[in-house]
Scaffold this active site. Sequence first.
Site, PDB file in Angstrom:
ATOM      1  N   LEU A 115       0.849  -1.185   0.000  1.00 41.40           N
ATOM      2  CA  LEU A 115       0.000   0.000   0.000  1.00 41.40           C
ATOM      3  C   LEU A 115       0.884   1.235   0.000  1.00 41.40           C
ATOM      4  CD1 LEU A 115      -2.766   1.486   0.403  1.00 41.40           C
ATOM      5  CD2 LEU A 115      -2.382   1.258   2.872  1.00 41.40           C
ATOM      6  N   SER A 116       0.593   2.185  -0.876  1.00 44.78           N
ATOM      7  CA  SER A 116       1.278   3.477  -0.896  1.00 44.78           C
ATOM      8  C   SER A 116       2.781   3.295  -1.105  1.00 44.78           C
ATOM      9  CB  SER A 116       0.958   4.236   0.399  1.00 44.78           C
ATOM     10  OG  SER A 116       1.365   5.576   0.320  1.00 44.78           O
ATOM     11  N   ALA A 117       3.613   3.704  -0.149  1.00 40.86           N
ATOM     12  CA  ALA A 117       5.055   3.500  -0.291  1.00 40.86           C
ATOM     13  C   ALA A 117       5.377   2.018  -0.385  1.00 40.86           C
ATOM     14  CB  ALA A 117       5.793   4.122   0.893  1.00 40.86           C
TER      15      ALA A 117
END
Length: 401
Positions: A234-236
């Site tokens: 998720l995300s980074a």
Amino acid sequence: MIDATMTKRMEEATRLTRAGKLHEAMALLQGATPAQCGEETSDNTYPGGNTFDGTCEVIDEEVTASKPEPAESPTGSFTTGDIKMPAAWRDKWMKFRGGMTQSEPSHGTIEEPQPGAFTAGCFTNQVGTRDYKLFLPSGYHGQALPLVVMLHGCTQNPDDFAAGTDMNRLAEEQLCCVLYPAQPMSANSSKCWNWFKAEDQQREGGEPAIIAGMARQIIDTHGLDDSRVYVAGLSAGAAMATTLAMTYPDLFAAVCVHSGLPHGVAQSLPDALGAMQGGSGPLGGGKAKGSGWASEVPAIIFHGDRDTTVHPSNADRVAAQYSTSRQAGAAVEQGKVANGHTYTRTTHHNAKGQPQMEQWRIHGAGHAWSGGSAKGSYTDPKGPDATKEMLRFFLQHQQAR
């Protein structure tokens, strides 16, 4: 478990202690302690529910042969002479010092992971050290199960990410093992995976090498199926997941990129912020398709179209890096979650007619794991169940061996 490197350090620390060089000995021990290993485990709980106190303290005294026997502290560490050390090291340390011939069971001993348990561990290779949490389903009895590597987002940790994605419940149902590497604050102050640093965008170097090495060790240790290894984030964590698919296509059979960014679009923090805001470069992350920044690893991509943290255009940029083996044309499906978000799913197939890439655009969703549980951070229960759909997609793919 104390590995060979730690053993060598403890032998040298013992020699230094006997020579009266206590501070040098403790500096050496601290270099191997959970400032690196055990640093960011959310509850400091290791396998079997034992507490591991990740501290070593120096008290301004001289070591002598007449020091009292080790005493356990309320924190679960042991003080031996003027050295306060983790309980898990007590037996080893005392054996090296010749202070005991038989040891009583230590309260800090790290046990082997048991089926149905969510346990903690630590991995070290020549690049660095990271903690992790590992889930083995109760149906695991040594058979070659798939492995899913889950990379949390900024400010998160393995426990939070496991709770928010509800991954362990589905892994229990479908017999998968799940590995959650942990990013410590010492590596990034917000616990983000460093997807935007050149040194962390390469094979056999930086964080990709640590995560890949960790996955391989878990596979070898537990006899898992090395043809069914998957990575998601998720995300980074999603940005690092796609970097892993680019740099280790021989290890990962499929990848899930949730609210993430393409590989290689940033070389610095300003670059990263620009990419997160949408950037202005071409699809594919500012590099031509022939540059080598492409992967044939099957990919499933999720992104909310109201994401104000990572611009939704990044989903198309990620997809462009996985376009090399998909066929022209795509199947487009519109759907809606009961009392939740609508979504558009676009599926691309390879030459054999197998789904090579799925792109989910979740309408009205922000920067959160779609269909996740409110028990974790950055989740949106109103979205389609990304964990369920991701696992379905993963298990359709297997490395050719």
